[in-house]
Design a protein around this motif. Structure first.
Motif, short mmCIF file in Angstrom:
data_model
loop_
_atom_site.label_atom_id
_atom_site.label_comp_id
_atom_site.label_asym_id
_atom_site.label_seq_id
_atom_site.Cartn_x
_atom_site.Cartn_y
_atom_site.Cartn_z
N ASP A 35 0.82 -1.19 0.16
CA ASP A 35 -0.02 0.04 -0.04
C ASP A 35 0.93 1.43 -0.09
O ASP A 35 0.48 2.04 -0.52
CB ASP A 35 -0.61 -0.03 1.22
CG ASP A 35 -1.89 -1.06 1.22
OD1 ASP A 35 -2.31 -1.57 0.30
OD2 ASP A 35 -2.57 -1.55 2.52
N LEU A 36 2.10 1.40 0.68
CA LEU A 36 2.91 2.32 0.87
C LEU A 36 3.61 2.54 -0.40
O LEU A 36 3.80 3.81 -1.01
CB LEU A 36 3.96 2.26 1.96
CG LEU A 36 3.31 1.94 3.29
CD1 LEU A 36 4.59 1.85 4.40
CD2 LEU A 36 2.49 3.04 3.67
N VAL A 37 3.76 1.58 -1.23
CA VAL A 37 4.51 1.72 -2.51
C VAL A 37 3.53 2.35 -3.53
O VAL A 37 3.74 3.34 -4.40
CB VAL A 37 4.95 0.35 -2.97
CG1 VAL A 37 5.45 0.51 -4.57
CG2 VAL A 37 6.30 -0.16 -2.28
N ALA A 38 2.24 1.86 -3.42
CA ALA A 38 1.15 2.38 -4.30
C ALA A 38 0.97 3.87 -3.86
O ALA A 38 0.59 4.76 -5.01
CB ALA A 38 -0.26 1.69 -4.08
N ALA A 39 1.22 4.43 -2.79
CA ALA A 39 1.12 5.76 -2.49
C ALA A 39 2.30 6.63 -2.95
O ALA A 39 2.08 7.72 -2.67
CB ALA A 39 0.85 6.00 -0.99
N GLY A 40 3.31 5.86 -3.22
CA GLY A 40 4.49 6.53 -3.70
C GLY A 40 5.65 6.40 -2.81
O GLY A 40 6.72 7.12 -3.01
N LEU A 41 5.84 5.56 -2.06
CA LEU A 41 6.90 5.24 -1.14
C LEU A 41 8.34 5.01 -2.02
O LEU A 41 8.10 4.43 -3.09
CB LEU A 41 6.74 4.11 -0.27
CG LEU A 41 7.95 3.78 0.75
CD1 LEU A 41 7.95 4.97 1.74
CD2 LEU A 41 7.85 2.43 1.42
N ASN A 42 9.61 5.88 -1.57
CA ASN A 42 10.81 5.42 -2.40
C ASN A 42 11.57 4.78 -1.85
O ASN A 42 12.54 4.22 -2.36
CB ASN A 42 11.25 7.07 -2.65
CG ASN A 42 10.28 7.98 -3.43
OD1 ASN A 42 9.73 8.76 -2.73
ND2 ASN A 42 10.08 7.76 -4.62
N GLY A 43 11.70 4.59 -0.55
CA GLY A 43 12.80 3.81 0.15
C GLY A 43 12.33 3.30 1.57
O GLY A 43 11.46 3.54 2.17
N ILE A 44 13.37 2.26 1.82
CA ILE A 44 13.09 1.81 3.41
C ILE A 44 14.41 2.20 4.00
O ILE A 44 15.60 1.89 3.52
CB ILE A 44 12.95 0.25 3.28
CG1 ILE A 44 11.52 -0.04 2.68
CG2 ILE A 44 13.04 -0.14 4.60
CD1 ILE A 44 11.39 -1.43 2.31
N GLU A 45 14.28 2.56 5.39
CA GLU A 45 15.48 2.62 6.17
C GLU A 45 15.90 1.35 6.97
O GLU A 45 15.19 0.85 7.44
CB GLU A 45 15.28 3.75 7.15
CG GLU A 45 16.70 3.99 8.11
CD GLU A 45 16.23 4.86 9.17
OE1 GLU A 45 16.79 6.29 9.06
OE2 GLU A 45 15.23 4.99 9.87
N VAL A 46 16.68 0.72 6.22
CA VAL A 46 16.90 -0.77 6.68
C VAL A 46 18.06 -0.50 7.66
O VAL A 46 18.00 -1.49 8.68
CB VAL A 46 17.60 -1.37 5.18
CG1 VAL A 46 17.91 -2.91 5.88
CG2 VAL A 46 16.40 -1.60 4.18
N HIS A 47 19.17 -0.06 7.51
CA HIS A 47 20.22 -0.54 8.34
C HIS A 47 20.08 0.82 9.45
O HIS A 47 20.30 2.10 9.41
CB HIS A 47 21.51 -0.10 7.81
CG HIS A 47 21.63 -1.22 6.43
ND1 HIS A 47 21.82 -2.35 6.77
CD2 HIS A 47 21.72 -0.81 5.20
CE1 HIS A 47 21.70 -3.10 5.53
NE2 HIS A 47 21.63 -2.22 4.73
N HIS A 48 19.77 0.62 10.48
CA HIS A 48 19.37 1.53 11.77
C HIS A 48 19.67 0.69 13.02
O HIS A 48 19.08 -0.73 12.88
CB HIS A 48 17.90 1.87 11.44
CG HIS A 48 17.49 2.94 12.68
ND1 HIS A 48 17.26 2.40 13.99
CD2 HIS A 48 17.16 4.23 12.54
CE1 HIS A 48 16.98 3.51 14.71
NE2 HIS A 48 16.79 4.53 13.92
N ARG A 49 20.13 0.99 13.90
CA ARG A 49 20.41 0.47 15.38
C ARG A 49 19.19 -0.15 15.98
O ARG A 49 19.49 -1.30 16.72
CB ARG A 49 21.13 1.19 16.36
CG ARG A 49 20.29 2.29 16.93
CD ARG A 49 21.01 2.82 18.42
NE ARG A 49 22.55 3.13 18.21
CZ ARG A 49 22.93 3.03 19.34
NH1 ARG A 49 22.76 2.34 20.40
NH2 ARG A 49 24.21 3.27 19.24
N ASP A 50 17.91 0.16 15.58
CA ASP A 50 16.99 -0.35 16.32
C ASP A 50 16.26 -1.54 15.65
O ASP A 50 15.16 -2.14 16.19
CB ASP A 50 15.76 0.75 16.53
CG ASP A 50 15.89 1.68 17.56
OD1 ASP A 50 17.24 1.59 18.23
OD2 ASP A 50 15.24 2.77 17.85
N GLN A 51 16.83 -2.06 14.55
CA GLN A 51 16.51 -3.25 13.90
C GLN A 51 17.65 -4.40 14.04
O GLN A 51 18.80 -4.06 13.70
CB GLN A 51 16.20 -2.92 12.38
CG GLN A 51 14.82 -1.81 12.31
CD GLN A 51 14.55 -1.39 10.94
OE1 GLN A 51 13.47 -0.96 10.63
NE2 GLN A 51 15.60 -1.01 10.11
#
Ligand code: AMP
Ligand code: FE
Ligand code: FE
Ligand code: ZN
Length: 281
Positions: A206-222
């Motif tokens: 759904d987010l991609v359909a709305a126009g999402l461009n990227g995902i923050e993958v590398h982050h200390r909380d993941q």
């Protein structure tokens, strides 16, 4: 070195925008994004601090709530700061944080915790987006807890009985507004499960359909597992992968550039904005 997510005293960081840019320069960062919560108030001062060795990406981190009530943070980067719909969304969010803070303080003081709204305002820098970190600082000042971190362990986390949400756009709404303002939308730390309830993998469609461009993958909380699941989702949905520090000065342990974004990913992300808005000297 590319760090696409940092905070200043214009939200819940502890460095002024000028100082943040200088520290980033000293740390060897070449591309720095300033992404205060629900605010662009730090942009001008940050721009005044840049040098030829560092370019600036102006942005904001928008606090969102899904229709199921899950908290999501959306990074908007490279949007037109003068866009009125964008500024309206940001100011609506800041406005609703005031009655929300009042409610949290009322719930706590009804339980005998030593805290008032004035204490919170004393802990909030002039013009900053008021949030739980400032409430945490006020609790530290009053001797209720020793650190911000301790306040979040129990009293202030998303599952606490004192937690109150504020009105916020849905992630889909936020993405649409960011994109209409010419910017790019990157979902921040989507699988940071230790912060509270998280979205499911299917939500990304759904987010991609709305126009999402990227995902923050590398982050200390993941965790490493969460990061590899997100990498697979990004690859499947053709989304840009970012990594960033989410630096908050002394307000959090996160160190500048502790996670970074690869050059090729950044170039792709930048190309998706509707104008070339990276600020250089
Ligand atoms: P709010 O937007 O007012 O609900 O506050 C959420 C903010 O609290 C997040 O943006 C984080 O930066 C901050 N936060 C969450 N956990 C912690 C923690 N353990 N220590 C310091 N700040 C935190
Ligand atoms: Fe924050
Ligand atoms: Fe965040
Ligand atoms: Zn952040």
């Amino acid at each position: 070195m590319i760090d696409l997510h940092t905070h200043t005293i214009c939200s819940d960081g502890t460095d002024a925008p000028f100082a943040l840019v200088k520290k980033a320069l000293a740390a060897g960062i070449t591309t720095l994004a300033i992404t205060d919560h629900d605010s662009t108030a730090g942009w001008e001062e940050a721009v005044s601090a840049i040098q030829p060795q560092i370019e600036l990406v102006l942005g904001a981190e928008i606090s969102c709530l899904t229709t199921d009530g899950i908290s999501v943070h959306m990074l908007g980067l490279l949007f037109d700061g003068k866009n009125s719909e964008m500024q309206q969304m940001l100011s609506d969010s800041r406005d609703t944080r005031v009655p929300r803070m009042r409610k949290m303080v009322e719930l706590m003081s009804a339980d005998g915790i030593n805290i008032s709204l004035d204490d919170v305002y004393r802990a909030t820098p002039e013009g900053a987006t008021v949030g739980r970190p400032h409430l945490a600082d006020a609790l530290v000042a009053n001797g209720v807890v020793a650190t911000r971190d301790e306040a979040f362990l129990d009293l202030l986390n998303n599952e606490s009985k004192y937690y109150v949400t504020h009105a916020a756009p849905t992630p889909v709404d936020a993405i649409e507004v960011i994109r209409k303002a010419g910017g790019v939308a990157v979902i921040a730390h989507p699988f940071a499960s230790r912060r509270g309830q998280i979205i499911t993998a299917s939500t990304f469609t759904d987010l991609v359909a709305a126009g999402l461009n990227g995902i923050e993958v590398h982050h200390r909380d993941q965790s490493a597992d969460e990061q590899s699941t997100l990498t697979a989702i990004a690859q499947e949905l053709n989304l840009v992968i970012t990594g960033s520090s989410d630096y908050h000065g002394t307000g959090k342990l996160n160190g500048l550039a502790e996670n970074t974004t690869h050059q090729a990913q950044w170039e792709q992300l930048e190309s998706l904005a509707d104008a070339r808005r990276v600020v250089k000297k």
